[in-house]
Design a protein around this motif. Structure first.
Motif, PDB file in Angstrom:
ATOM      1  N   GLN A 166       3.124  10.365  -9.837  1.00  0.00           N
ATOM      2  CA  GLN A 166       1.887   9.770  -9.337  1.00  0.00           C
ATOM      3  C   GLN A 166       0.757  10.768  -9.544  1.00  0.00           C
ATOM      4  O   GLN A 166       0.959  11.975  -9.389  1.00  0.00           O
ATOM      5  N   LYS A 167      -0.427  10.244  -9.857  1.00  0.00           N
ATOM      6  CA  LYS A 167      -1.572  11.142 -10.022  1.00  0.00           C
ATOM      7  C   LYS A 167      -2.479  11.050  -8.797  1.00  0.00           C
ATOM      8  O   LYS A 167      -2.497  10.031  -8.107  1.00  0.00           O
ATOM      9  N   ASP A 168      -3.206  12.137  -8.533  1.00  0.00           N
ATOM     10  CA  ASP A 168      -4.221  12.059  -7.480  1.00  0.00           C
ATOM     11  C   ASP A 168      -5.589  11.983  -8.161  1.00  0.00           C
ATOM     12  O   ASP A 168      -5.680  11.858  -9.390  1.00  0.00           O
ATOM     13  N   ASN A 169      -6.649  12.077  -7.368  1.00  0.00           N
ATOM     14  CA  ASN A 169      -7.989  11.975  -7.957  1.00  0.00           C
ATOM     15  C   ASN A 169      -8.537  13.323  -8.394  1.00  0.00           C
ATOM     16  O   ASN A 169      -9.706  13.451  -8.705  1.00  0.00           O
ATOM     17  N   TYR A 170      -7.675  14.343  -8.384  1.00  0.00           N
ATOM     18  CA  TYR A 170      -8.167  15.701  -8.639  1.00  0.00           C
ATOM     19  C   TYR A 170      -7.486  16.330  -9.849  1.00  0.00           C
ATOM     20  O   TYR A 170      -7.349  17.538  -9.953  1.00  0.00           O
ATOM     21  N   GLY A 171      -6.986  15.474 -10.749  1.00  0.00           N
ATOM     22  CA  GLY A 171      -6.397  15.976 -11.991  1.00  0.00           C
ATOM     23  C   GLY A 171      -5.001  16.553 -11.838  1.00  0.00           C
ATOM     24  O   GLY A 171      -4.532  17.292 -12.701  1.00  0.00           O
ATOM     25  N   ASP A 172      -4.347  16.222 -10.737  1.00  0.00           N
ATOM     26  CA  ASP A 172      -2.988  16.721 -10.540  1.00  0.00           C
ATOM     27  C   ASP A 172      -1.980  15.581 -10.583  1.00  0.00           C
ATOM     28  O   ASP A 172      -2.306  14.422 -10.304  1.00  0.00           O
ATOM     29  N   LEU A 173      -0.732  15.947 -10.904  1.00  0.00           N
ATOM     30  CA  LEU A 173       0.366  14.978 -10.923  1.00  0.00           C
ATOM     31  C   LEU A 173       1.436  15.411  -9.925  1.00  0.00           C
ATOM     32  O   LEU A 173       1.757  16.603  -9.831  1.00  0.00           O
ATOM     33  N   TYR A 174       1.971  14.455  -9.207  1.00  0.00           N
ATOM     34  CA  TYR A 174       3.110  14.719  -8.314  1.00  0.00           C
ATOM     35  C   TYR A 174       4.340  14.109  -8.961  1.00  0.00           C
ATOM     36  O   TYR A 174       4.353  12.924  -9.287  1.00  0.00           O
ATOM     37  N   VAL A 175       5.359  14.927  -9.193  1.00  0.00           N
ATOM     38  CA  VAL A 175       6.566  14.433  -9.843  1.00  0.00           C
ATOM     39  C   VAL A 175       7.787  14.797  -9.007  1.00  0.00           C
ATOM     40  O   VAL A 175       7.913  15.910  -8.506  1.00  0.00           O
ATOM     41  N   SER A 176       8.660  13.809  -8.819  1.00  0.00           N
ATOM     42  CA  SER A 176       9.843  14.052  -7.980  1.00  0.00           C
ATOM     43  C   SER A 176      11.080  14.255  -8.843  1.00  0.00           C
ATOM     44  O   SER A 176      11.204  13.689  -9.923  1.00  0.00           O
TER      45      SER A 176
ATOM     46  N   ALA B 229      12.765  16.401  -0.057  1.00  0.00           N
ATOM     47  CA  ALA B 229      13.503  15.384  -0.804  1.00  0.00           C
ATOM     48  C   ALA B 229      12.656  14.124  -0.879  1.00  0.00           C
ATOM     49  O   ALA B 229      12.194  13.625   0.146  1.00  0.00           O
ATOM     50  N   VAL B 230      12.435  13.644  -2.108  1.00  0.00           N
ATOM     51  CA  VAL B 230      11.601  12.458  -2.280  1.00  0.00           C
ATOM     52  C   VAL B 230      12.340  11.410  -3.104  1.00  0.00           C
ATOM     53  O   VAL B 230      12.738  11.662  -4.242  1.00  0.00           O
ATOM     54  N   SER B 231      12.546  10.234  -2.515  1.00  0.00           N
ATOM     55  CA  SER B 231      13.134   9.119  -3.261  1.00  0.00           C
ATOM     56  C   SER B 231      12.049   8.155  -3.702  1.00  0.00           C
ATOM     57  O   SER B 231      12.178   7.484  -4.718  1.00  0.00           O
ATOM     58  N   GLY B 232      10.981   8.069  -2.911  1.00  0.00           N
ATOM     59  CA  GLY B 232       9.881   7.182  -3.267  1.00  0.00           C
ATOM     60  C   GLY B 232       8.597   7.701  -2.662  1.00  0.00           C
ATOM     61  O   GLY B 232       8.627   8.409  -1.644  1.00  0.00           O
ATOM     62  N   MET B 233       7.447   7.383  -3.313  1.00  0.00           N
ATOM     63  CA  MET B 233       6.163   7.866  -2.767  1.00  0.00           C
ATOM     64  C   MET B 233       5.031   6.981  -3.240  1.00  0.00           C
ATOM     65  O   MET B 233       5.156   6.223  -4.196  1.00  0.00           O
ATOM     66  N   THR B 234       3.894   7.104  -2.529  1.00  0.00           N
ATOM     67  CA  THR B 234       2.708   6.385  -2.953  1.00  0.00           C
ATOM     68  C   THR B 234       1.491   7.187  -2.496  1.00  0.00           C
ATOM     69  O   THR B 234       1.501   7.758  -1.396  1.00  0.00           O
ATOM     70  N   ILE B 235       0.476   7.277  -3.370  1.00  0.00           N
ATOM     71  CA  ILE B 235      -0.741   7.994  -2.981  1.00  0.00           C
ATOM     72  C   ILE B 235      -1.825   6.971  -2.681  1.00  0.00           C
ATOM     73  O   ILE B 235      -2.171   6.155  -3.538  1.00  0.00           O
ATOM     74  N   VAL B 236      -2.320   7.007  -1.459  1.00  0.00           N
ATOM     75  CA  VAL B 236      -3.374   6.083  -1.045  1.00  0.00           C
ATOM     76  C   VAL B 236      -4.403   6.863  -0.238  1.00  0.00           C
ATOM     77  O   VAL B 236      -4.040   7.573   0.708  1.00  0.00           O
ATOM     78  N   ASN B 237      -5.658   6.733  -0.613  1.00  0.00           N
ATOM     79  CA  ASN B 237      -6.764   7.393   0.092  1.00  0.00           C
ATOM     80  C   ASN B 237      -6.490   8.880   0.315  1.00  0.00           C
ATOM     81  O   ASN B 237      -6.601   9.391   1.435  1.00  0.00           O
ATOM     82  N   ASP B 238      -6.110   9.551  -0.768  1.00  0.00           N
ATOM     83  CA  ASP B 238      -5.862  10.991  -0.764  1.00  0.00           C
ATOM     84  C   ASP B 238      -4.694  11.444   0.091  1.00  0.00           C
ATOM     85  O   ASP B 238      -4.561  12.628   0.395  1.00  0.00           O
ATOM     86  N   LYS B 239      -3.859  10.498   0.466  1.00  0.00           N
ATOM     87  CA  LYS B 239      -2.651  10.892   1.194  1.00  0.00           C
ATOM     88  C   LYS B 239      -1.423  10.408   0.419  1.00  0.00           C
ATOM     89  O   LYS B 239      -1.383   9.268  -0.046  1.00  0.00           O
ATOM     90  N   LEU B 240      -0.447  11.310   0.268  1.00  0.00           N
ATOM     91  CA  LEU B 240       0.802  10.940  -0.397  1.00  0.00           C
ATOM     92  C   LEU B 240       1.845  10.682   0.682  1.00  0.00           C
ATOM     93  O   LEU B 240       2.195  11.579   1.451  1.00  0.00           O
ATOM     94  N   TYR B 241       2.295   9.434   0.763  1.00  0.00           N
ATOM     95  CA  TYR B 241       3.337   9.060   1.727  1.00  0.00           C
ATOM     96  C   TYR B 241       4.667   9.118   0.978  1.00  0.00           C
ATOM     97  O   TYR B 241       4.781   8.540  -0.094  1.00  0.00           O
ATOM     98  N   TYR B 242       5.649   9.789   1.537  1.00  0.00           N
ATOM     99  CA  TYR B 242       6.945   9.818   0.854  1.00  0.00           C
ATOM    100  C   TYR B 242       8.082   9.552   1.825  1.00  0.00           C
ATOM    101  O   TYR B 242       7.955   9.714   3.038  1.00  0.00           O
ATOM    102  N   TYR B 243       9.182   9.117   1.245  1.00  0.00           N
ATOM    103  CA  TYR B 243      10.435   9.044   2.014  1.00  0.00           C
ATOM    104  C   TYR B 243      11.528   9.589   1.114  1.00  0.00           C
ATOM    105  O   TYR B 243      11.429   9.557  -0.122  1.00  0.00           O
ATOM    106  N   GLY B 244      12.556  10.101   1.716  1.00  0.00           N
ATOM    107  CA  GLY B 244      13.718  10.566   0.967  1.00  0.00           C
ATOM    108  C   GLY B 244      14.976   9.995   1.592  1.00  0.00           C
ATOM    109  O   GLY B 244      15.050   9.821   2.809  1.00  0.00           O
ATOM    110  N   ASN B 245      15.930   9.643   0.763  1.00  0.00           N
ATOM    111  CA  ASN B 245      17.238   9.208   1.266  1.00  0.00           C
ATOM    112  C   ASN B 245      18.249   9.869   0.345  1.00  0.00           C
ATOM    113  O   ASN B 245      18.717   9.291  -0.612  1.00  0.00           O
TER     114      ASN B 245
END
Lengths: 377, 677
Positions: A229-239, A268-284
Motif C-alpha cells: 500500500q502507498k501513502d501520500n508521502y511517497g512511501d510504500l508499506y509492504v508486508s 505481523a500483518v495479514s491485511g491492511m488498509t491506509i485511510v486518512n493517513d492511518k494504516l489499519y492492520y490485522y495479523g493472524n
C-alpha cells in the motif's frame, strides 16, 4: 403377489420422501442492519472467496442509504452466467463506473457495472491475483507466466488492461507469484511472494516503468511478500508473510523514489488498509512449530511512521473473531469493517465498528468474506 | 535415488516373472481327478446361522447382474453406506459406513487388509468385479474370533472374497473370456483361467485390460424463480479417462484339516484426475495420476489338535503413485509432479482354542511395517511399526451367544527428517450379543458396542507444510441394536423372506479435519470435531415364484441423522454433516425365466448439504434417483456356454451430482459378452 404389492407400495412411499425440483438460481437475501446514512458513499461491495473447488465465491453489497445488507447479489443479477461468479474471489475494485472482481481459480476477471453489478465482460487471465489502476488502464497481477529457466514454477506477470476495450494490451514478467501492486508516479511496484517455491521464497518488489512496460529493478525486502500500500508521502508499506516456521510475518517501509527499505515495524500483518493517513492492520499468524495462531491488530500513523495503537476494537471482539480475514475503513465516517472467516468452511461474518472501535453491527457474509470495495454516489 | 529405483525395478521384475510364469509352471503338472464340487448359491439369508452379527452380502450371479463396473458400484446396494463418487470410470470412489468417515472402513481383499498408510482411503473404483466371488459388509467387525488382530481394528469392514477355483463334471481346466463395451467409450476384455494341478492344488490366472476415454456429456442448468431458464448448457466431461491392466494369480491348496493359498496381484493404471466443474472451468485441466500396485500374500490354516486351530497370514505390498499436471504447464504456476512410494510388510498369527464346545477363546498377534517416500521438499520419510494383539472369546448358552474382544495397538514411528509423532498405545474393546427369543430360529435379536480408533495417516502427520505430528487418533463409539427375521416357505409362490433391521447411535470424537492456516494455500490438520450419528438400516429380501418366473425383490433403506457437535458457538452446530442424506434407499428386482434373466435397480439418495458446513440453501444438494436395467441371456452353442448381457444405466438421463461440481454420467449403455470353456 400380495407381498409384492406391499413392496411396490413401500417403494413408492420411499420415493415420495422428497423429489428433485429444478435447480434455481439462489436468490439474494436482504437484511436491514442499521439506520440509513447519507454521505458521498453509496455503499460497499464485499467479495467472499469461497473455498477452493467449491465454486462459491459470492458478492454482497451493503447499502448505506438504506442500512441494508444484500447477500449474494451476483447470481440473481446475472442469472445467465453459467456456474455464477466462480471459484475463489481474490480481489475487488471499483474504478471508472465499473466493478472489477478477480476470480483466482476460475482464471478470470469479471467486469461489471459498478452501480448494478451486471456483467459487462469477462477477461481471461490465468491464476490472477490483485488489481490496481492508473488513468485509463487497469493492472492485474498473475501467478502464471511464460516458461523461464525454472520450468517447475514460472515467474508471474503483470498485465495492462484498457478500460474501454477491456482487453489485455501489454504484459511484463515480474518475480515469482506476484501479489499486490501500487503505482507511484510512472512506476508500478509489485510484491513478489514466491509462495509456490517454498522454501526458496521470493523476497523482492519488482519496479515496472509504465512507459516502456518493462521491469527496471528488483528491490530486496523480505521473504514471501504479500500486501502493498502507498501513502501520500511517497512511501510504500509492504508486508511479509514469513515462512510460518522461524521467520515471522512483518511489515516494512519502503521509499518509492530510492527503493530503500527505511524501516521494519516487527508486527505481523495479514491485511491492511491506509485511510486518512492511518494504516489499519490485522495479523493472524500461524506457526507450524507450535501449531497455533496469534492475532494482532494495530494502527500506524503514516506521517510519523510510528505504531500509534495496538488496539482497533474491543477485546471482547478480538476474542470473538476467530480468523480475521479482511479489513476496510470508510474514508468518510472512518467506520471499521473486519471479516471473520471462522474455520473457512462455514459461513463467515462481517463486523462493523465505529472509528473508536465500538461495535456497531455484525452479519453473516458468504463463505470466507474477504475483500471490500467502496462505491461512491 | 538410484538405489530406490533399482529396488523398485527389481520388485517389478520379480513380480512380473512370478505372475507370468506361475500358470505355465503349474499347468504342466496335471494330475488326476478331484472330487466334484459345485459352487453353493450364496444368498443374503444363508449367512446368518453362525455369525452373531449378520453381514450384508452380494455374491455370485447377483453381483454380475447389478449393473456395476466396480466394487464401489456394487456397494451402493447395501444399507448404511454412503459412496462418494467423483464421476465416470476414472473418478475416485470411496465408501463411508454409517457416516463415521471413509478412513474408518477396513477393506479386505481375499482375507488380508488393503492398506493405505498414506491417506487411509482405498479407491474402490479400482477393483473390478470380474474376479470377485462375494462382497460382504460388516458393521463393527466380522463377529468371528478366529481372525487376525487387524480384523478387529476398524469401525466397519468390507470383505472382497476372490473367486476360488471350482471344477465341475471332472473338468481340469476352466476358462472364461469376457469383453465389455459401453456407450461411454470402453474397451474392457478380461480372462480367467483355472487349472487343477493335483487333487489338492488348483491354480488360477486372470487378467484384465480396461481402456476408456471417459468423455461423457453433462448438463449445467438453473432456472429463475419464475420458472424461466436462467442458463442451460451441455458440456463434455474430460479428465476421466483410464487405461489400466490387472494381473492376478493364485494357488489354492487343501490339507488335512486345513488349507493354504498364495496370491499375486498387480494393477497398473494411468488416469485423468477429474477436476471440479467451476465457472470458466469446463475444459480439460490435465491433472493425471499413475498407479502401480503390487502385492503378494499368502495364508495357511490348519486344525492342529481336536480343539486347537491356527492360522498364518503374510503380505508384502508395494504401491507407487505419481500425480502430475500435463496441460498448460507453462501457464501453471504451481506445477505438480509428485511421486509417492509406499511399502508394507504384514505378518499375522491367529490361534483358536475351544475350551468346551460352547466356549472358544482366541489370541492373535499381527505386526505391520509401513513406510512412505515422496519427492516433496523437506519430506519426513516416515516409517511406522504397528504391533497388534487381540484376545477374544465367544460363549453360547442355549439361544444366547456372546462375543467379546479387546484389541491392543502399539505404534512406533520413525522419520528421517523433522520430528516423528510420539509412540501410541491404545486398548479398545468390543462386545457383541445375540439371542433367539423363540424356539424356532426365525427371529434373532442382537446388540453390539464397539470403541475403536483410526490412526492419523502419514499425510495427516507428515505431509510437508500440512501435517501435524501432534494429532491424536480419531475415535468412534458404536452402539447398535437390531433383529433379523428369516423364513423359508414351502408355498407354491412365496418361497422366503429375510428382514434385517438395525438402529444405531455412533459418536465420533477428535475428528481429524483439514484447516487453512492463514490463507488458502497453506493448510494444516487438527483434531477438531465431534459427530453424533443416529441411524437405521433396513434390508428386506423376498423370493417369489410366479409360474416359470422367479422373482427376487430386494429393498434397502438407510436413515441417518449425523450432526456436527463440535462447537456450540459455531453457526453450523447441530447441522447435518456434509454429503450425508437423511434418507437413502435402493430397490432391485431380479427376475429369471428359463435362460433369460432380468434386473431392475432403482437408487435413491435424498437431499443433503455439501462441503460448506451450514445447512443453508446455498449449500443444498438435490436428491437424485437413477433407474438401471439389465437383461442377460445364456446360450449353449457347440457344447460351450455363452452369456450376453445388455445394460442401460440412468434410463431417465437424470443429470445429478454425488459430489458438488462433479457431474455424473447421464444415460449410458453397456454390452457384456462372456464365453466359458
Amino acid at each position: 403377489m400380495k407381498k409384492l404389492n406391499f413392496f411396490l407400495l413401500a417403494f413408492t412411499l420411499l420415493f415420495l420422501l422428497s423429489c428433485r425440483t429444478d435447480d434455481v438460481v439462489v436468490p439474494e437475501e436482504r437484511e436491514t442492519l442499521t439506520q440509513p446514512e447519507n454521505t458521498a458513499i453509496k455503499g460497499f461491495y464485499l467479495l467472499n472467496e469461497g473455498n477452493m473447488g467449491s465454486n462459491k465465491s459470492t458478492l454482497d453489497f451493503f447499502d448505506y442509504t438504506t442500512g441494508t445488507y444484500r447477500r449474494n447479489i451476483y447470481a440473481e443479477t446475472n442469472p445467465t452466467v453459467v456456474k455464477e461468479l466462480g471459484d475463489v474471489g481474490n480481489d475487488i475494485m471499483v474504478y471508472g463506473g465499473k466493478l472489477y472482481a478477480v476470480i483466482n481459480v476460475s482464471n478470470k476477471i469479471e467486469v461489471m457495472d459498478a452501480k448494478t453489478a451486471k456483467r459487462i465482460k469477462t477477461i481471461q487471465l490465468q491464476n490472477c491475483r490483485y488489481l490496481n489502476f492508473k488513468g485509463n488502464k487497469i493492472y492485474a497481477s498473475s501467478y502464471a507466466g511464460p516458461v523461464a529457466l525454472d520450468p517447475n514454477s514460472p515467474p508471474g506477470r503483470v498485465v495492462e488492461i484498457d478500460t474501454t476495450s477491456l482487453s489485455i494490451q501489454r504484459e511484463v514478467v515480474v518475480g515469482y507469484q506476484p501479489e499486490e501492486m501500487e503505482i507511484v508516479g510512472n512506476q508500478l511496484f509489485v510484491a513478489n511472494s514466491g509462495g509456490y517455491k517454498f522454501p526458496n521464497y521470493d523476497k523482492t518488489v519488482s519496479v515496472i516503468d509504465l512507459t516502456t512496460f518493462t521491469e527496471t529493478k528488483k528491490i530486496d525486502v523480505a521473504i514471501n511478500l504479500h500486501r502493498l500500500q502507498k501513502d501520500n508521502y511517497g512511501d510504500l508499506y509492504v508486508s511479509s508473510r514469513g515462512d510460518y516456521y522461524n521467520i515471522p510475518s512483518s511489515l516494512f517501509l519502503l521509499d518509492a523514489a530510492t527503493g530503500m527499505v527505511k524501516k521494519d515495524f516487527h508486527v505481523a500483518v495479514s491485511g491492511m488498509t491506509i485511510v486518512n493517513d492511518k494504516l489499519y492492520y490485522y495479523g493472524n499468524e500461524f506457526n507450524y512449530n507450535t501449531h497455533s495462531y496469534t492475532k494482532t491488530f494495530g494502527i500506524i500513523d503514516v506521517k510519523t511512521e510510528q505504531v500509534i495503537s495496538t488496539k482497533i476494537i474491543d477485546q471482547e471482539y478480538v476474542d470473538a473473531i476467530k480468523a480475521p480475514y479482511g479489513i476496510a475503513v470508510n474514508p468518510i465516517t472512518e467506520d471499521i469493517y473486519i471479516t471473520d472467516a471462522r474455520n473457512y468452511v462455514v459461513t463467515g461474518y462481517v463486523y462493523c465498528f465505529d472509528k473508536n472501535g465500538k461495535f456497531k453491527w455484525k452479519t453473516e457474509g458468504g463463505n470466507i468474506p474477504a475483500h471490500f470495495a467502496f462505491l461512491y454516489k | 535415488m538410484v538405489a530406490k529405483l533399482l529396488t523398485s525395478q527389481l520388485y517389478k521384475v520379480v513380480f512380473a516373472v512370478f505372475v507370468l510364469t506361475a500358470p505355465l509352471l503349474f499347468s504342466q503338472s496335471k494330475k488326476d481327478t478331484i472330487k466334484e464340487k459345485t459352487i453353493l448359491p450364496v444368498n443374503i439369508y444363508k449367512k446368518n446361522f453362525k455369525e452373531i452379527l449378520p453381514a450384508q452380502t452380494l455374491s455370485g450371479e447377483q453381483l454380475e447382474r447389478l449393473n456395476s463396473q466396480s466394487v464401489a458400484d456394487a456397494l451402493r446396494y447395501f444399507s448404511g453406506v454412503q459412496i462418494k463418487d467423483y464421476g465416470g470410470v476414472g473418478g475416485l470412489k470411496t465408501v463411508n459406513i454409517r457416516s463415521m468417515g471413509s478412513q474408518h472402513v477396513g477393506v479386505f481383499y481375499d482375507g488380508i487388509q488393503l492398506g493405505n498408510a498414506q491417506n487411509g482411503v482405498v479407491d474402490l473404483g479400482k477393483f473390478s468385479l470380474d474376479d470377485i466371488e462375494e462382497i460382504s459388509l460388516y458393521n463393527g467387525q466380522k463377529s468371528e474370533i478366529f481372525q487376525p488382530a487387524k480384523d478387529f481394528g476398524s469401525s466397519g469392514s468390507i470383505y472382497m472374497q476372490a473367486k476360488t477355483p471350482v471344477f465341475k463334471n471332472g473338468r481340469k481346466t476352466n476358462l472364461v473370456l469376457r469383453i465389455k463395451s459401453s456407450s461411454i467409450q470402453l474397451f474392457n476384455p478380461s480372462f480367467r483361467l483355472e487349472q487343477k494341478l493335483t487333487d489338492k492344488i488348483a491354480a488360477s490366472f486372470s487378467s484384465e485390460y480396461l481402456q476408456t476415454d471417459g468423455i461423457y456429456k453433462f448438463r449445467a442448468a438453473k432456472k429463475n424463480n419464475d420458472g424461466s431458464t436462467a442458463y442451460d448448457t451441455i458440456a463434455k466431461r474430460y479428465d476421466s479417462d483410464v487405461t489400466s491392466k490387472r494381473f492376478e494369480t493364485s494357488l489354492n491348496g487343501n490339507l488335512n484339516n486345513g488349507n493354504w493359498s498364495i496370491r499375486g496381484y498387480g494393477y497398473l493404471s494411468d488416469r485423468g484426475v477429474p477436476a471440479a466443474i467451476i465457472s470458466n472451468g469446463f475444459i480439460p485441466r490435465g491433472s493425471r495420476m499413475r498407479d502401480e500396485n503390487y502385492f503378494v500374500q499368502g495364508q495357511f490354516r490348519k486344525k492342529i489338535f481336536r480343539n486347537f486351530e491356527t492360522q498364518f497370514k503374510a503380505k508384502f505390498a508395494y504401491d507407487y503413485t505419481r500425480f502430475a499436471d500435463t496441460l498448460n504447464v507453462g501457464d501453471t504456476a504451481l506445477r505438480i509432479d509428485n511421486t509417492f512410494i509406499q511399502r508394507e510388510v504384514y505378518f499375522s498369527s491367529s490361534n483358536l482354542y475351544s475350551i468346551t464346545p460352547n466356549w472358544d477363546v482366541s489370541a492373535s498377534f499381527d505386526f505391520q511395517y509401513n513406510n512412505l517416500d515422496a519427492n516433496l521438499i523437506d519430506f519426513s520419510y516416515p516409517t511406522r511399526y504397528t504391533s497388534l494383539v487381540a484376545f477374544a472369546t465367544t460363549y453360547q448358552w442355549n439361544r444366547f451367544k456372546v462375543l467379546g474382544s479387546v484389541l491392543g495397538t502399539f505404534i512406533n514411528e520413525k522419520v528421517q527428517k523433522n520430528y516423528n509423532a510420539p509412540d501410541k498405545t491404545e486398548w479398545t474393546p468390543s462386545i457383541f450379543a445375540s439371542y433367539q427369543p423363540f424356539d424356532s430360529n426365525d427371529f434373532t435379536v442382537r446388540a453390539f458396542y464397539k470403541r475403536i480408533f483410526r490412526m492419523p495417516t502419514f499425510n495427516d502427520l507428515y505431509y510437508t507444510m500440512i501435517g501435524n505430528t501432534l494429532l491424536k487418533p480419531e475415535y468412534t463409539n458404536q452402539y447398535d441394536v437390531g433383529f433379523t427375521y428369516q423364513k423359508l416357505f414351502d408355498h407354491q409362490n412365496f418361497k422366503g423372506i429375510y428382514l434385517k433391521v438395525d438402529g444405531y447411535y455412533n459418536v465420533v470424537e477428535n475428528k481429524i479435519v483439514a484447516m487453512p492456516t492463514a490463507n488458502l494455500f497453506r493448510w494444516t490438520m487438527t483434531n477438531l470435531g465431534n459427530v453424533e450419528i443416529i441411524g437405521a438400516d433396513v434390508n428386506l429380501q423376498v423370493e417369489i415364484n410366479v409360474g416359470n418366473v422367479r422373482l427376487k425383490p430386494l429393498v434397502s433403506y438407510t436413515y441417518q441423522s449425523a450432526r456436527d457437535l463440535t462447537d456450540p458457538g459455531e453457526s453450523n452446530y447441530g447441522d447435518q454433516i456434509p454429503y450425508v442424506p437423511w434418507h437413502a434407499g435402493t430397490f432391485t428386482m431380479m427376475a429369471d425365466y428359463k435362460d433369460w434373466s432380468f434386473n431392475y435397480s432403482g437408487m435413491y439418495v435424498g437431499e443433503r448439504y455439501d462441503g460448506q458446513l451450514n445447512n443453508i440453501q446455498y449449500n443444498y444438494i438435490q436428491p437424485w434417483y437413477t433407474h438401471d436395467l439389465s437383461v442377460q441371456r445364456k446360450f449353449h452353442w457347440l457344447s460351450h456356454d455363452f452369456k450376453a448381457s445388455f445394460e442401460v444405466n440412468n434410463i431417465f438421463n437424470q443429470n445429478y451430482e454425488v459430489v458438488k461440481n462433479y457431474p455424473m454420467p447421464g444415460r449410458n449403455f453397456k454390452l457384456i459378452l462372456s464365453f466359458m470353456l
